[in-house]
Design a protein around this motif. Sequence first.
Motif, PDB file in Angstrom:
ATOM      1  N   ARG A  65       0.838  -1.204   0.000  1.00 19.85           N
ATOM      2  CA  ARG A  65       0.000   0.000   0.000  1.00 19.85           C
ATOM      3  C   ARG A  65       0.873   1.255   0.000  1.00 19.85           C
ATOM      4  NH1 ARG A  65      -3.941   2.390   4.740  1.00 19.85           N
ATOM      5  NH2 ARG A  65      -4.806   4.085   3.471  1.00 19.85           N
ATOM      6  N   VAL A  66       1.985   1.220   0.757  1.00 18.08           N
ATOM      7  CA  VAL A  66       2.893   2.368   0.789  1.00 18.08           C
ATOM      8  C   VAL A  66       3.402   2.659  -0.620  1.00 18.08           C
ATOM      9  CG1 VAL A  66       5.087   3.242   1.676  1.00 18.08           C
ATOM     10  CG2 VAL A  66       3.588   1.906   3.169  1.00 18.08           C
ATOM     11  N   ARG A  67       3.856   1.627  -1.308  1.00 18.31           N
ATOM     12  CA  ARG A  67       4.385   1.793  -2.664  1.00 18.31           C
ATOM     13  C   ARG A  67       3.296   2.280  -3.618  1.00 18.31           C
ATOM     14  NH1 ARG A  67       5.145  -3.136  -3.680  1.00 18.31           N
ATOM     15  NH2 ARG A  67       7.277  -3.441  -2.906  1.00 18.31           N
ATOM     16  N   ARG A  68       2.147   1.640  -3.547  1.00 23.10           N
ATOM     17  CA  ARG A  68       1.039   1.976  -4.453  1.00 23.10           C
ATOM     18  C   ARG A  68       0.560   3.416  -4.232  1.00 23.10           C
ATOM     19  NH1 ARG A  68      -1.586  -2.183  -3.411  1.00 23.10           N
ATOM     20  NH2 ARG A  68      -2.971  -1.339  -1.794  1.00 23.10           N
ATOM     21  N   THR A  69       0.491   3.855  -2.969  1.00 21.74           N
ATOM     22  CA  THR A  69       0.046   5.218  -2.673  1.00 21.74           C
ATOM     23  C   THR A  69       0.994   6.243  -3.277  1.00 21.74           C
ATOM     24  OG1 THR A  69      -1.029   4.512  -0.623  1.00 21.74           O
ATOM     25  CG2 THR A  69      -0.429   6.842  -0.800  1.00 21.74           C
ATOM     26  N   PHE A  70       2.298   5.991  -3.162  1.00 23.53           N
ATOM     27  CA  PHE A  70       3.290   6.916  -3.731  1.00 23.53           C
ATOM     28  C   PHE A  70       3.086   7.048  -5.236  1.00 23.53           C
ATOM     29  CE2 PHE A  70       7.299   8.022  -5.670  1.00 23.53           C
ATOM     30  CZ  PHE A  70       7.827   9.003  -4.831  1.00 23.53           C
ATOM     31  N   ILE A  71       2.993   5.914  -5.903  1.00 26.02           N
ATOM     32  CA  ILE A  71       2.888   5.940  -7.372  1.00 26.02           C
ATOM     33  C   ILE A  71       1.589   6.597  -7.809  1.00 26.02           C
ATOM     34  CG2 ILE A  71       2.660   4.467  -9.408  1.00 26.02           C
ATOM     35  CD1 ILE A  71       4.609   2.505  -7.977  1.00 26.02           C
ATOM     36  N   GLU A  72       0.477   6.238  -7.164  1.00 21.58           N
ATOM     37  CA  GLU A  72      -0.810   6.782  -7.579  1.00 21.58           C
ATOM     38  C   GLU A  72      -0.931   8.273  -7.268  1.00 21.58           C
ATOM     39  OE1 GLU A  72      -2.972   5.186  -9.470  1.00 21.58           O
ATOM     40  OE2 GLU A  72      -1.407   3.654  -9.464  1.00 21.58           O
ATOM     41  N   PHE A  73      -0.286   8.733  -6.188  1.00 17.40           N
ATOM     42  CA  PHE A  73      -0.308  10.161  -5.865  1.00 17.40           C
ATOM     43  C   PHE A  73       0.255  10.973  -7.023  1.00 17.40           C
ATOM     44  CE2 PHE A  73       2.008  13.888  -4.216  1.00 17.40           C
ATOM     45  CZ  PHE A  73       0.994  14.570  -3.568  1.00 17.40           C
ATOM     46  N   TYR A  74       1.388  10.561  -7.542  1.00 17.91           N
ATOM     47  CA  TYR A  74       2.002  11.318  -8.636  1.00 17.91           C
ATOM     48  C   TYR A  74       1.339  11.020  -9.976  1.00 17.91           C
ATOM     49  CZ  TYR A  74       5.695  13.110  -5.649  1.00 17.91           C
ATOM     50  OH  TYR A  74       6.383  13.783  -4.669  1.00 17.91           O
ATOM     51  N   ALA A 176       5.947  16.863  -2.339  1.00 19.49           N
ATOM     52  CA  ALA A 176       6.533  15.959  -1.360  1.00 19.49           C
ATOM     53  C   ALA A 176       5.934  16.184   0.032  1.00 19.49           C
ATOM     54  CB  ALA A 176       8.052  16.155  -1.321  1.00 19.49           C
ATOM     55  N   TRP A 177       5.806  17.444   0.424  1.00 17.61           N
ATOM     56  CA  TRP A 177       5.254  17.751   1.752  1.00 17.61           C
ATOM     57  C   TRP A 177       3.802  17.294   1.872  1.00 17.61           C
ATOM     58  CZ3 TRP A 177       7.844  19.022   5.939  1.00 17.61           C
ATOM     59  CH2 TRP A 177       7.137  19.500   7.054  1.00 17.61           C
ATOM     60  N   ARG A 178       3.048  17.512   0.820  1.00 18.56           N
ATOM     61  CA  ARG A 178       1.631  17.123   0.851  1.00 18.56           C
ATOM     62  C   ARG A 178       1.476  15.615   0.930  1.00 18.56           C
ATOM     63  NH1 ARG A 178      -1.990  17.049  -3.926  1.00 18.56           N
ATOM     64  NH2 ARG A 178      -4.086  16.627  -3.148  1.00 18.56           N
ATOM     65  N   LEU A 179       2.319  14.870   0.198  1.00 20.14           N
ATOM     66  CA  LEU A 179       2.238  13.412   0.236  1.00 20.14           C
ATOM     67  C   LEU A 179       2.561  12.892   1.640  1.00 20.14           C
ATOM     68  CD1 LEU A 179       2.042  10.594  -1.084  1.00 20.14           C
ATOM     69  CD2 LEU A 179       4.450  10.814  -1.718  1.00 20.14           C
ATOM     70  N   LEU A 180       3.635  13.397   2.232  1.00 25.61           N
ATOM     71  CA  LEU A 180       4.046  12.892   3.542  1.00 25.61           C
ATOM     72  C   LEU A 180       3.040  13.236   4.631  1.00 25.61           C
ATOM     73  CD1 LEU A 180       7.894  13.673   3.526  1.00 25.61           C
ATOM     74  CD2 LEU A 180       6.797  11.459   3.192  1.00 25.61           C
ATOM     75  N   THR A 181       2.593  14.481   4.654  1.00 25.64           N
ATOM     76  CA  THR A 181       1.772  14.922   5.788  1.00 25.64           C
ATOM     77  C   THR A 181       0.285  14.650   5.600  1.00 25.64           C
ATOM     78  OG1 THR A 181       1.617  17.157   4.855  1.00 25.64           O
ATOM     79  CG2 THR A 181       3.445  16.707   6.372  1.00 25.64           C
ATOM     80  N   GLU A 182      -0.200  14.668   4.356  1.00 26.70           N
ATOM     81  CA  GLU A 182      -1.634  14.480   4.128  1.00 26.70           C
ATOM     82  C   GLU A 182      -1.971  13.044   3.730  1.00 26.70           C
ATOM     83  OE1 GLU A 182      -3.224  17.405   1.472  1.00 26.70           O
ATOM     84  OE2 GLU A 182      -2.168  19.078   2.451  1.00 26.70           O
ATOM     85  N   ARG A 183      -1.257  12.499   2.753  1.00 28.28           N
ATOM     86  CA  ARG A 183      -1.582  11.143   2.301  1.00 28.28           C
ATOM     87  C   ARG A 183      -1.115  10.091   3.298  1.00 28.28           C
ATOM     88  NH1 ARG A 183      -4.488  13.533  -0.123  1.00 28.28           N
ATOM     89  NH2 ARG A 183      -4.913  13.638  -2.359  1.00 28.28           N
ATOM     90  N   TYR A 184       0.144  10.219   3.753  1.00 25.93           N
ATOM     91  CA  TYR A 184       0.677   9.242   4.700  1.00 25.93           C
ATOM     92  C   TYR A 184       0.362   9.608   6.154  1.00 25.93           C
ATOM     93  CZ  TYR A 184       3.413   7.129   0.909  1.00 25.93           C
ATOM     94  OH  TYR A 184       3.807   6.489  -0.242  1.00 25.93           O
ATOM     95  N   GLY A 185      -0.026  10.847   6.403  1.00 27.64           N
ATOM     96  CA  GLY A 185      -0.420  11.258   7.740  1.00 27.64           C
ATOM     97  C   GLY A 185       0.722  11.389   8.721  1.00 27.64           C
ATOM     98  N   ILE A 186       1.932  11.679   8.252  1.00 28.70           N
ATOM     99  CA  ILE A 186       3.072  11.862   9.149  1.00 28.70           C
ATOM    100  C   ILE A 186       2.962  13.240   9.803  1.00 28.70           C
ATOM    101  CG2 ILE A 186       5.591  12.032   9.279  1.00 28.70           C
ATOM    102  CD1 ILE A 186       5.763  10.129   6.924  1.00 28.70           C
TER     103      ILE A 186
END
Length: 1021
Positions: A65-74, A176-186
Amino acid sequence: MLVRLLAAAGPRTSGSVWTPPTVWTRRGAPLWRGRRSCQHHVPPQSCSSQKRVPGFSGEVWGSQRVRRTFIEFYRQEHQHTFVPSSPVRPRGDPSLLFVNAGMNQFKPLLLGTADPRSEMAGYRRVVNSQKCMRVGGKHNDLDDVGRDVYHHTFFEMLGNWSFNGHYFKEEACSMAWRLLTERYGIPPDRLYVSYFRGDVAAGLPADEETRHIWLDIGVPLEHVLPFGPKENFWEMGDTGPCGPCTEIHFDHVGGRNAASLVNADDPDVVEIWNLVFMQYNREAEQLLRPLPRYSVDTGMGLERLATILQGRRSNYDTDLFAPLIDAMGQVSRVGGYQGRTGASDQGRVDMAYRVVADHARTLSVCIADGVYPGMSGPGLVLRRILRRAVRFCAEVLQAPQGSLASLVPTVADILGDAYPELHREKHRIMDVIDDNEVQFLSALQQGRRVIDSTLNKKQTPGSFFPAPVAWSLFRNLGFPLDLVHLMLEERGATLDQEEMDRLAEREKRLSQSRDRAEDTGVKLDVHSLALLQNQGVPHTDDSPKYHYSLDAMGRYVFAPCTATVLALCSGRGLVEEVTEGERCGLILDRTIFYSEQGGQTHDQGYLTADALPDALFAVESVDQAGGYVVHQVMPAVAPLRTGDRLLLHLDQAQRVSCMAKHTATHLLNLGLRQLLGQRLEQRGSSVTADRLRFDCTAKGSLSVSLLQDLERSIQNIIRSNLPVYTLEIPMEQARTIPGLRTVDQVYPDPVRVVSVGVKVQELLAGQPDRQTSVELCCGTHLLSTGAIEDLVIVSERQIVNGISRIVAVTGQQARQAREAGVALSQDVESLSARVSDSAPSCIHSAHSLAKEAGLLTDAVDSTSAPQWLKRELQTQLKSLQRRCNTAIRKLENKEAADKAQLLLQKHRDKGVLVDCVDADSISMVMKTVNQLSDRVPGWLVMLLAHQRHSGKVLCACQVPKGGAPLSARDWALAVCHHLGGSAGGSTLVAKGTGTCDDITEALRWAEQYAQNCRLTPNLPP
């Protein structure tokens, strides 16, 4: 540990104390059965240690899921093109052993050399997950793997790219910031960012732009940190695109200000993402020039990201590794994994678990991508990784043989969703690992014998163990150096470490000199390519290379080609003119010359100018860069200017020979698939005017019958004189052709399809009635197969386990190879008749026949002849050699018995027999000594054989078993040292050599030494 490993290398007996547990193979049959019955392959979801741990947002983040989320985000939200990972072996990049970063496959884009007709040339925004290795050069983590919880030999690099300025710093940082903090919730307060603070010495300003971008995004000022070029200026290599970078770091602890721990090697504050802004080019003189177009290259390790999102502190506790550790724990005899490091990890048990889990992934990915354990380059690195894993399995974890290979299905379950080749190649991977494990254990046994034998030959107690022997064990047998040290320590010996270091340094220099191929050609750099494009210089039209036909006599005719010089490149860059004697690269508006690509070598020939028809400009090589064909011209014999008109003269004989070999390579590929199955994969090829080479997957060397069948099938197609069809079509359309063969390379679009015997249009319409050769290929080919004339396979061998290399010749060379084979056959038949007619009557005659067999064996090995015939002749010669050796042994034994009888009559009741014997080989002297010792078992026996023509002395001796006043080794060492030579052997039997003029004095000295030892057995003589 050494005892366990060497025991594993030895024969297994039914009387073993421990019965290993059941481990299941991929074919469903157990490798071992024992008291504990378990299934070794544990799917990721069923591992006991893999409890689903929610991330910061309360969601469960599996690695897929981590890998898939990264690819689909971009891909979905930011219109990036998904590009699959390239294999771990770089495409056409000799500067790298392995892919070590996500950008490796995109280097042609960054350097401006991508074929403008290829799909790659159209990339603007790209996302992918790249398989990477860190086992060579400045990125080498092999020795660190297992010691901590975050180093790996294989890892996945999640990355996004912008090429040619499609977007730059602001968009890269915000995404990058949006993916880490919003999609991954860090949590943002756990993140710190660094930027380039500048470098006064290099004249580089601070990257204030990036600093302000992060502040505008909302990153607190105390979380935006400046660092120097070591941390925040990224370079591809000594030359090439480079630029400042910004890194994102994560604090595992939280609730504190961890700014001082960033880039401080603190395991709780780790870098997770690096965003590189390529805006400079590093020139050969170390100068930096701004790039004509900027690019973005980012990379984030999946393993570290999964660790964060799964709430772990160790990469090895994530679902990327834990299933492998659980599976290994089921067969280990030392307890389960506890996650310990350093001094707390008693016996390095947890380190071993991490090493095996990491190396199992690396081996699976590399072998699936066609990298096999071998003796050089990437294969040598992989062999060391495999043997390191085997050692930890056997020494530390005490797991049964075969445990490492049985982890492969678990690796496929973990990574196969992203890399389906792991499922396809699962059985092959297991076979390669199993075979190499058996080889390693055999090498350990052989290495132990070499060490024992060398120690027995040492002349002076306490002297160093010879470094060349240790280096040979390490380099040729793969015998680990720490095992060498351990075995020597157990025997009270030491290794000459200074000499070892010198040998290692020499090997390094030789390797560097081999890798640094001589390249005196003039290359187009990224600035020159950009300048050509900005000036509107059109790409070279190289379609005339395909313009040829047959005349009425069946000879190939090449259309004449006249071209205009569009650009000249010298060591000074792009110039308007080159002077006489100056090496240069010519870019023409059109060319008939084939540039080296697709395994086919470049054309040869020369150029003439309209204004100077008598001046010949020899073409040294031809290559491509960014759509421009560059003709490397030897030092010019006259000035050349842009705009000059040139006539191109092709070396037609060389071209036709290459065409024949290339078409024959396609037929060889077809024949192999027909005989070995459609799953056979090409692993490389090379086509020159002299021969063709084809590498492919194969379980073992091809048998004689298979080689014969393969040659016959190709010769049938040659005799049929089938037409060879070519057609350039869109790549998407080409992919619909049934049975289409491709190799791992970047193809232009549209792409050229080459088919033998069936028109490409018919293939596009549907499946033909018969199997045919159809491949994507940019090479030059014959118009029909008959012009190949003949094909002979002159060599076939396994270059590494699982990869066969076939070398073949065609035409006149094939006929010459057959004639050479006939001549060799006649020589072998003649020798066979002489050996079979009657047994040799004397030792000289027997030795003469044995020598002839050896010379013929060498001739068969080195002669270009049919490989199937060479194999048959080698079998015959081995049999003849055995018969000759048997005859020699019988004759020597008889002669030794006769000599022993005469010596016994001469020496009666002495107890010490030292004499001279007439013999010209050490084996003859030793046999005579053995005969004497058998007849008088209580005597001390030494015989010397004086070679009067050279002065050399052969020495052999034997002493009684138990109660002898001296050892045979000491006796032989003393005598041979007295004669200026050396000796070796055991306590009972020894032999050696020396030189002398007076054999009588040597005999007297040898006997006196033995007599002194008899009188004072406990004192040195």
